[in-house]
Scaffold this motif. Structure first.
Motif, PDB file in Angstrom:
ATOM      1  N   ARG A  20      11.244  -1.320 -92.814  1.00  0.00           N
ATOM      2  CA  ARG A  20      10.760  -0.996 -91.468  1.00  0.00           C
ATOM      3  C   ARG A  20       9.836  -2.063 -90.889  1.00  0.00           C
ATOM      4  NH1 ARG A  20       9.723   5.365 -92.574  1.00  0.00           N
ATOM      5  NH2 ARG A  20      11.845   6.056 -92.106  1.00  0.00           N
ATOM      6  N   LEU A  21       9.307  -2.921 -91.734  1.00  0.00           N
ATOM      7  CA  LEU A  21       8.441  -4.000 -91.244  1.00  0.00           C
ATOM      8  C   LEU A  21       9.273  -5.024 -90.483  1.00  0.00           C
ATOM      9  CD1 LEU A  21       6.264  -4.621 -94.438  1.00  0.00           C
ATOM     10  CD2 LEU A  21       5.521  -3.550 -92.307  1.00  0.00           C
ATOM     11  N   PRO A  22       8.670  -5.726 -89.523  1.00  0.00           N
ATOM     12  CA  PRO A  22       9.399  -6.792 -88.834  1.00  0.00           C
ATOM     13  C   PRO A  22       9.929  -7.818 -89.845  1.00  0.00           C
ATOM     14  CG  PRO A  22       7.311  -6.372 -87.747  1.00  0.00           C
ATOM     15  CD  PRO A  22       7.308  -5.555 -89.011  1.00  0.00           C
ATOM     16  N   HIS A  23      11.103  -8.342 -89.554  1.00  0.00           N
ATOM     17  CA  HIS A  23      11.787  -9.258 -90.478  1.00  0.00           C
ATOM     18  C   HIS A  23      11.110 -10.628 -90.479  1.00  0.00           C
ATOM     19  CE1 HIS A  23      15.054 -10.776 -92.888  1.00  0.00           C
ATOM     20  NE2 HIS A  23      15.189 -11.791 -92.060  1.00  0.00           N
ATOM     21  N   GLN A  24      10.234 -10.831 -91.447  1.00  0.00           N
ATOM     22  CA  GLN A  24       9.603 -12.131 -91.647  1.00  0.00           C
ATOM     23  C   GLN A  24       9.141 -12.219 -93.099  1.00  0.00           C
ATOM     24  OE1 GLN A  24       6.334 -11.540 -88.779  1.00  0.00           O
ATOM     25  NE2 GLN A  24       4.987 -12.235 -90.393  1.00  0.00           N
ATOM     26  N   PRO A  25       9.092 -13.421 -93.655  1.00  0.00           N
ATOM     27  CA  PRO A  25       8.693 -13.587 -95.057  1.00  0.00           C
ATOM     28  C   PRO A  25       7.239 -13.170 -95.287  1.00  0.00           C
ATOM     29  CG  PRO A  25       9.750 -15.570 -94.218  1.00  0.00           C
ATOM     30  CD  PRO A  25       9.509 -14.678 -93.048  1.00  0.00           C
ATOM     31  N   ARG A  26       7.016 -12.502 -96.418  1.00  0.00           N
ATOM     32  CA  ARG A  26       5.667 -12.066 -96.793  1.00  0.00           C
ATOM     33  C   ARG A  26       5.508 -12.178 -98.306  1.00  0.00           C
ATOM     34  NH1 ARG A  26       7.264  -8.581 -92.788  1.00  0.00           N
ATOM     35  NH2 ARG A  26       5.824  -8.408 -91.044  1.00  0.00           N
ATOM     36  N   SER A  27       4.290 -12.436 -98.724  1.00  0.00           N
ATOM     37  CA  SER A  27       3.997 -12.450-100.157  1.00  0.00           C
ATOM     38  C   SER A  27       3.811 -11.001-100.625  1.00  0.00           C
ATOM     39  CB  SER A  27       2.737 -13.262-100.440  1.00  0.00           C
ATOM     40  OG  SER A  27       1.606 -12.586 -99.924  1.00  0.00           O
ATOM     41  N   LEU A  28       3.800 -10.810-101.924  1.00  0.00           N
ATOM     42  CA  LEU A  28       3.605  -9.463-102.468  1.00  0.00           C
ATOM     43  C   LEU A  28       2.236  -8.913-102.074  1.00  0.00           C
ATOM     44  CD1 LEU A  28       5.209  -9.866-106.004  1.00  0.00           C
ATOM     45  CD2 LEU A  28       6.259  -9.055-103.892  1.00  0.00           C
ATOM     46  N   GLU A  39      -0.962  -5.088 -98.525  1.00  0.00           N
ATOM     47  CA  GLU A  39      -1.863  -4.819 -97.411  1.00  0.00           C
ATOM     48  C   GLU A  39      -1.152  -4.086 -96.275  1.00  0.00           C
ATOM     49  OE1 GLU A  39      -4.399  -7.469 -94.267  1.00  0.00           O
ATOM     50  OE2 GLU A  39      -4.240  -8.204 -96.332  1.00  0.00           O
ATOM     51  N   LEU A  40       0.039  -4.550 -95.897  1.00  0.00           N
ATOM     52  CA  LEU A  40       0.767  -3.944 -94.779  1.00  0.00           C
ATOM     53  C   LEU A  40       1.239  -2.521 -95.083  1.00  0.00           C
ATOM     54  CD1 LEU A  40       2.841  -7.017 -93.623  1.00  0.00           C
ATOM     55  CD2 LEU A  40       1.057  -5.843 -92.325  1.00  0.00           C
ATOM     56  N   LEU A  41       1.562  -2.249 -96.345  1.00  0.00           N
ATOM     57  CA  LEU A  41       2.047  -0.926 -96.732  1.00  0.00           C
ATOM     58  C   LEU A  41       0.919  -0.019 -97.216  1.00  0.00           C
ATOM     59  CD1 LEU A  41       5.300  -2.002 -98.610  1.00  0.00           C
ATOM     60  CD2 LEU A  41       5.114  -1.073 -96.289  1.00  0.00           C
ATOM     61  N   SER A  42      -0.318  -0.494 -97.130  1.00  0.00           N
ATOM     62  CA  SER A  42      -1.506   0.252 -97.575  1.00  0.00           C
ATOM     63  C   SER A  42      -1.392   0.676 -99.039  1.00  0.00           C
ATOM     64  CB  SER A  42      -1.717   1.491 -96.695  1.00  0.00           C
ATOM     65  OG  SER A  42      -1.870   1.114 -95.354  1.00  0.00           O
ATOM     66  N   LEU A  43      -0.946  -0.255 -99.871  1.00  0.00           N
ATOM     67  CA  LEU A  43      -0.829  -0.005-101.305  1.00  0.00           C
ATOM     68  C   LEU A  43      -2.048  -0.581-102.017  1.00  0.00           C
ATOM     69  CD1 LEU A  43       2.895  -1.075-101.781  1.00  0.00           C
ATOM     70  CD2 LEU A  43       2.015   1.250-101.698  1.00  0.00           C
ATOM     71  N   LEU A  79      13.353 -14.596-102.668  1.00  0.00           N
ATOM     72  CA  LEU A  79      12.352 -15.641-102.492  1.00  0.00           C
ATOM     73  C   LEU A  79      12.744 -16.523-101.314  1.00  0.00           C
ATOM     74  CD1 LEU A  79       9.806 -16.973-103.682  1.00  0.00           C
ATOM     75  CD2 LEU A  79      11.328 -18.383-105.046  1.00  0.00           C
ATOM     76  N   LYS A  80      11.804 -16.780-100.445  1.00  0.00           N
ATOM     77  CA  LYS A  80      12.039 -17.612 -99.255  1.00  0.00           C
ATOM     78  C   LYS A  80      11.151 -18.842 -99.383  1.00  0.00           C
ATOM     79  CE  LYS A  80      13.812 -17.742 -95.026  1.00  0.00           C
ATOM     80  NZ  LYS A  80      15.168 -17.533 -94.651  1.00  0.00           N
ATOM     81  N   GLU A  81      11.665 -19.867-100.044  1.00  0.00           N
ATOM     82  CA  GLU A  81      10.874 -21.067-100.333  1.00  0.00           C
ATOM     83  C   GLU A  81      10.428 -21.795 -99.074  1.00  0.00           C
ATOM     84  OE1 GLU A  81      12.816 -23.537-103.186  1.00  0.00           O
ATOM     85  OE2 GLU A  81      13.069 -21.885-104.602  1.00  0.00           O
ATOM     86  N   GLU A  82      11.264 -21.762 -98.017  1.00  0.00           N
ATOM     87  CA  GLU A  82      10.931 -22.463 -96.781  1.00  0.00           C
ATOM     88  C   GLU A  82       9.711 -21.854 -96.095  1.00  0.00           C
ATOM     89  OE1 GLU A  82      14.380 -20.662 -96.417  1.00  0.00           O
ATOM     90  OE2 GLU A  82      14.572 -21.952 -98.149  1.00  0.00           O
ATOM     91  N   ALA A  83       9.383 -20.593 -96.438  1.00  0.00           N
ATOM     92  CA  ALA A  83       8.270 -19.891 -95.792  1.00  0.00           C
ATOM     93  C   ALA A  83       6.923 -20.331 -96.343  1.00  0.00           C
ATOM     94  CB  ALA A  83       8.425 -18.385 -95.952  1.00  0.00           C
ATOM     95  N   ARG A 107       6.428 -16.361-100.780  1.00  0.00           N
ATOM     96  CA  ARG A 107       6.797 -15.321 -99.815  1.00  0.00           C
ATOM     97  C   ARG A 107       8.242 -14.899-100.039  1.00  0.00           C
ATOM     98  NH1 ARG A 107       3.081 -18.043 -95.931  1.00  0.00           N
ATOM     99  NH2 ARG A 107       1.444 -16.497 -95.621  1.00  0.00           N
ATOM    100  N   TYR A 108       8.490 -13.609 -99.800  1.00  0.00           N
ATOM    101  CA  TYR A 108       9.804 -13.010 -99.984  1.00  0.00           C
ATOM    102  C   TYR A 108      10.276 -12.414 -98.669  1.00  0.00           C
ATOM    103  CZ  TYR A 108       8.524 -13.210-104.922  1.00  0.00           C
ATOM    104  OH  TYR A 108       8.144 -13.629-106.157  1.00  0.00           O
ATOM    105  N   VAL A 109      11.586 -12.213 -98.579  1.00  0.00           N
ATOM    106  CA  VAL A 109      12.171 -11.571 -97.410  1.00  0.00           C
ATOM    107  C   VAL A 109      13.254 -10.599 -97.903  1.00  0.00           C
ATOM    108  CG1 VAL A 109      13.915 -13.373 -97.033  1.00  0.00           C
ATOM    109  CG2 VAL A 109      13.120 -12.000 -95.121  1.00  0.00           C
ATOM    110  N   MET A 110      13.406  -9.468 -97.200  1.00  0.00           N
ATOM    111  CA  MET A 110      14.470  -8.527 -97.529  1.00  0.00           C
ATOM    112  C   MET A 110      15.727  -8.997 -96.798  1.00  0.00           C
ATOM    113  SD  MET A 110      14.715  -4.373 -97.080  1.00  0.00           S
ATOM    114  CE  MET A 110      13.788  -3.921 -98.536  1.00  0.00           C
ATOM    115  N   PRO A 111      16.832  -9.213 -97.530  1.00  0.00           N
ATOM    116  CA  PRO A 111      18.064  -9.667 -96.872  1.00  0.00           C
ATOM    117  C   PRO A 111      18.503  -8.677 -95.789  1.00  0.00           C
ATOM    118  CG  PRO A 111      18.249  -9.852 -99.250  1.00  0.00           C
ATOM    119  CD  PRO A 111      16.988  -9.107 -98.980  1.00  0.00           C
ATOM    120  N   PRO A 112      18.995  -9.182 -94.652  1.00  0.00           N
ATOM    121  CA  PRO A 112      19.378  -8.308 -93.533  1.00  0.00           C
ATOM    122  C   PRO A 112      20.383  -7.224 -93.919  1.00  0.00           C
ATOM    123  CG  PRO A 112      19.393 -10.606 -92.844  1.00  0.00           C
ATOM    124  CD  PRO A 112      19.152 -10.595 -94.321  1.00  0.00           C
ATOM    125  N   ARG A 113      21.337  -7.538 -94.760  1.00  0.00           N
ATOM    126  CA  ARG A 113      22.344  -6.546 -95.183  1.00  0.00           C
ATOM    127  C   ARG A 113      21.678  -5.368 -95.889  1.00  0.00           C
ATOM    128  NH1 ARG A 113      25.119  -6.709-100.187  1.00  0.00           N
ATOM    129  NH2 ARG A 113      26.789  -5.204-100.212  1.00  0.00           N
TER     130      ARG A 113
END
Length: 164
Positions: free
Chosen positions: A91-99, A104-108, A134-138, A147-153
């Motif tokens: 549900r988060l906007p599609h952008q690379p994020r670290s764990l 922080e974003l998921l309040s964990l 893993l999104k190395e370019e990020a 940083r990681y990204v969830m694949p669109p599929r």
């Protein structure tokens, strides 16, 4: 080299992980009977099949889950406790994020995503999916974490299953 995912809270899983690492490094100590490496009793049964296929980087030979359509796989995963975290990431906007950023974003609690990522890895291997890539370019976050990204599929599949 195969990836080893170990649940650090499970003693038997830790022992299994240590055995796998020793096997990979070819440094097996004597077993309880004092037998050397070549004299150990070979593994048989289901655990041996799963272990040998996992060492080759393959899914287990009897694993029909990996052959199922994505929607079916996600419905099976939906019954697990990590599903809420998967949905939260989708549900988060599609952008690379670290764990740490995901924590922080998921309040964990701090470092919760690290242990959750280990659980993801077990599911990913079993179901042949990838929740976080893993999104190395990020680049890295302020602390140097990748940083990681969830694949669109996967994101679309998770949101579709959650919406049903």
């Amino acid at each position: 080299m195969p990836y080893l995912m170990i649940n650090l809270d499970d003693v038997s899983d830790c022992r299994r992980g240590v055995e796998q690492l020793r096997r990979i490094l070819h440094r097996r100590p004597e077993n309880a009977n004092g037998q050397e490496n070549g004299q150990e009793k070979p593994r048989t049964g289901r655990s041996a099949r799963n272990l040998s296929s996992a060492e080759n980087g393959e899914t287990a030979p009897n694993n029909d889950l990996a052959k199922k359509p994505l929607k079916e796989k996600l419905k099976r995963i939906q019954s697990r406790r990590v599903w809420e975290t998967i949905v939260g990431i989708a549900r988060l906007p599609h952008q690379p994020r670290s764990l740490a950023e995901l924590d922080e974003l998921l309040s964990l609690p701090k470092n919760k995503m690290r242990s959750t990522k280990a659980i993801f890895a077990k599911l990913e291997r079993r179901f042949d999916v990838c929740f976080l890539r893993l999104k190395e370019e990020a680049g890295q976050d302020d602390a140097g974490n990748p940083r990681y990204v969830m694949p669109p599929r996967i994101r679309n599949g998770v949101l579709q299953v959650e919406g049903e």
